[in-house]
Design an enzyme around this catalytic site. Structure first.
Site, mmCIF file in Angstrom:
data_model
loop_
_atom_site.group_PDB
_atom_site.id
_atom_site.type_symbol
_atom_site.label_atom_id
_atom_site.label_comp_id
_atom_site.label_asym_id
_atom_site.label_seq_id
_atom_site.Cartn_x
_atom_site.Cartn_y
_atom_site.Cartn_z
ATOM 1 N N GLN A 214 0.844 -1.190 0.000
ATOM 2 C CA GLN A 214 0.000 0.000 0.000
ATOM 3 C C GLN A 214 0.884 1.248 0.000
ATOM 4 O OE1 GLN A 214 -0.056 -2.488 2.209
ATOM 5 N NE2 GLN A 214 -2.142 -3.117 2.725
ATOM 6 N N GLN A 236 -1.984 1.138 -5.112
ATOM 7 C CA GLN A 236 -2.862 0.601 -4.075
ATOM 8 C C GLN A 236 -2.972 1.599 -2.930
ATOM 9 O OE1 GLN A 236 -1.822 -3.322 -2.720
ATOM 10 N NE2 GLN A 236 -3.307 -3.314 -1.050
ATOM 11 N N ASP A 237 -4.215 1.934 -2.554
ATOM 12 C CA ASP A 237 -4.476 2.865 -1.449
ATOM 13 C C ASP A 237 -3.919 4.256 -1.751
ATOM 14 O OD1 ASP A 237 -5.383 0.512 -0.426
ATOM 15 O OD2 ASP A 237 -4.351 0.659 1.491
ATOM 16 N N ASP A 258 -8.612 -0.365 -3.800
ATOM 17 C CA ASP A 258 -9.016 0.452 -2.646
ATOM 18 C C ASP A 258 -8.387 1.838 -2.714
ATOM 19 O OD1 ASP A 258 -10.207 -1.913 -1.858
ATOM 20 O OD2 ASP A 258 -8.640 -2.429 -0.421
ATOM 21 N N ARG A 314 -15.533 -1.991 -1.711
ATOM 22 C CA ARG A 314 -15.455 -3.156 -0.833
ATOM 23 C C ARG A 314 -15.792 -2.704 0.577
ATOM 24 N NH1 ARG A 314 -10.405 -6.758 -1.014
ATOM 25 N NH2 ARG A 314 -9.238 -4.908 -0.390
ATOM 26 N N TRP A 316 -14.957 -2.420 3.710
ATOM 27 C CA TRP A 316 -13.912 -2.443 4.727
ATOM 28 C C TRP A 316 -14.537 -2.317 6.115
ATOM 29 C CZ3 TRP A 316 -9.789 1.952 5.633
ATOM 30 C CH2 TRP A 316 -8.832 1.493 6.535
#
Length: 396
Positions: A214, A236-237, A258, A314, A316
Site C-alpha cells: 500500500q 494501491q491505497d 481500494d 469493498r 472495509w
C-alpha cells in the site's frame, strides 16, 4: 503589517491556556448520529473535539483538544470558511503568502516541508504556500495545530510532490511504517486547502496478492478540508480519506485497489476516477464501523474510467457507506458492483447506492441484492453540500 511569528505563538499559547479550565482536562466523548440531516441534532464543538481523545487523555492531548475547540469557534462564530473566492474570510490575524521554488533564491523556500516548518506551532492565520512549477521529491507532514494552511500549485500538471514509501518500508526503529505512515503528503490540521497540485506516490502497481505494498499519495486526517483541481496518483491505497469532513472538486484520482479509502465524510464533485488495475481492483473501501458514525463517500457528477475489472467498493467497515449519483461509469465496472469483504453479515449493514448514473458500467440490473437504486428522496441527502455540512464551513 506583518506580525512576528514569536508574537503569534505567544498569543496562541495564551489563548489555549485560557481555554483549559481546571477540571476540564477530561471531557466526555460525544455521540455520533445517523445521517439524516433534518433529524440530526447539531454536534457541539466540544463533543466533536472530545471524540478524538479518550476521557483519560494526557495533558498534551487535552490542550490540543481545547485548541481545536477554539479553532472551531473562529470558524463557526466568526465565519472563517475554508476558502472564499468572492470575499476574504474573516480571521483574527492577517493572512500571508510563502513561495516555494526548487531554485535557490527564486522563492522563500526550496521545499514544501521547510515552508510548513516555518509556521508557528500553533497557527491562527490563513497562510498560503504557493508552490511554483516543478517536481518536489519530498515527504510532507503538516502537524495537528498548524491550521488554516493553503497549498497552491502552478497547475496540477506543472507542480508535483512525490515520494515512494509503502506500508512495508522501514520507518523509525526499523519497523514497517504501515499504510498510515506511507503517505507522501500527510495533513493532520483543520481548515486545510489544496489547489492545482499533484500528490503522487511513485510505488509501482503491486502484483495480485502482494502484501505490504500500500502506498498512499495523500492522507487527510482532519476536519474541514477542501481540494480543488488536484491530482492524486498512486497504485494501491492512493487517497487515504481518513477522518473529517472533506470536499473534492474537479480532481483526478488514479489507482488500482481500494484507491479511495478511509472513514471520512466526503463529497466528490465533478471528479475523474481512473483505474489502472491489471486484473481486479476496487475503487472505494469505506470504513464506517457503526450505525452511529456519520461518515461515508458520495460521488456526484463524476467519471469512472480505466482498465481491469473494478468493484465500485469493498466493505472495509461493517457499516460501509458509498453513493454514486449522476456519475458516468465505463464498462470496467463488475456487474455485481460491490464486494462484502468476504463477510456475508456485512450485506445486512452496508449502504451502497446509485442514483441516475450513466454509461455501460452503470447498469443496475446485475448489482448485488444488498445494494440499492435510490429514489429521489433517498438520494437527496447525498447530492449537495449538505452531505458534509458544507454550507457551514465551505465558502465558494
Amino acid at each position: 503589517m506583518a506580525v512576528p511569528s514569536r508574537l503569534l505563538l505567544c498569543s496562541a499559547v495564551v489563548a489555549v491556556a485560557l481555554l483549559v479550565a481546571p477540571g476540564e482536562v477530561a471531557a466526555a466523548a460525544g455521540h455520533g448520529h445517523t445521517h439524516t440531516r433534518r433529524l440530526r441534532p447539531k454536534k457541539s464543538a466540544a463533543a466533536a473535539a472530545a471524540k478524538l481523545y479518550p476521557a483519560n487523555a494526557t495533558r498534551a492531548e487535552a490542550i490540543e483538544r481545547q485548541f481545536t475547540r477554539w479553532v472551531r469557534f473562529v470558524g463557526g462564530r466568526l465565519g472563517h470558511g475554508t476558502y472564499n473566492y468572492n470575499r476574504p474570510a474573516l480571521t483574527l490575524l492577517p493572512a500571508r503568502t510563502l513561495v516555494v521554488d526548487r531554485r535557490p533564491g527564486a522563492g522563500d523556500f526550496t521545499s514544501i516541508q521547510a515552508a510548513v516548518d516555518s509556521l508557528p506551532l500553533i497557527n491562527l492565520a490563513r497562510v498560503v504556500i504557493r508552490v511554483n512549477a516543478g517536481t518536489y521529491t519530498e515527504k510532507v507532514n503538516i502537524s495537528p495545530m498548524r491550521a488554516f494552511v493553503t497549498v497552491e500549485g502552478a497547475g496540477a500538471d506543472k507542480t508535483v510532490v512525490q515520494w515512494g514509501d509503502t506500508a512495508d518500508t522501514a520507518g523509525s526503529w526499523g519497523r514497517p511504517m504501515g499504510t498510515f505512515g506511507s503517505a507522501t503528503f500527510a495533513v493532520n490540521s483543520m481548515f486545510f486547502v489544496a489547489k492545482n497540485i499533484t500528490f503522487k506516490n511513485t510505488a509501482p502497481v503491486p502484483r495480485p496478492g502482494a502484501l505490504g505494498k500500500q502506498g498512499v499519495a495523500l492522507r487527510i486526517s482532519a476536519d474541514n478540508a477542501a481540494f480543488v483541481g488536484c491530482n492524486f496518483l498512486g497504485a494501491q491505497d492512493t487517497l487515504y480519506d481518513h477522518l473529517g469532513r472533506h470536499y473534492y472538486r474537479d480532481c483526478y484520482i488514479e489507482g488500482s485497489v481500494d484507491f479511495i479509502f478511509g472513514n471520512a465524510l466526503s463529497l466528490y464533485e465533478g471528479c475523474h476516477v481512473h483505474a489502472i488495475a491489471r486484473n481486479y481492483g476496487a475503487l472505494t473501501a469505506q470504513n464506517r464501523q457503526s450505525l452511529l458514525e456519520d461518515t461515508g463517500f458520495s460521488f456526484v457528477k463524476c467519471r469512472v474510467t480505466g482498465s481491469g475489472a473494478l468493484y465500485l467498493g469493498r466493505a472495509w467497515g461493517t457499516f460501509s457507506r458509498v453513493v454514486f449519483a449522476y456519475t458516468y461509469m465505463d464498462n470496467i465496472i463488475i456487474p455485481r458492483g460491490w464486494y462484502n469483504w468476504g463477510d456475508p453479515t456485512r450485506e445486512m449493514t452496508v449502504f451502497y447506492g446509485q442514483y441516475k448514473c450513466t454509461g455501460p458500467g452503470a447498469n443496475y440490473a446485475g448489482r448485488v441484492q444488498w445494494s440499492r437504486e435510490l429514489t429521489d428522496e433517498e438520494a437527496k441527502p447525498f447530492i449537495s453540500l449538505d452531505f458534509i455540512d458544507g454550507f457551514q464551513w465551505l465558502r465558494l
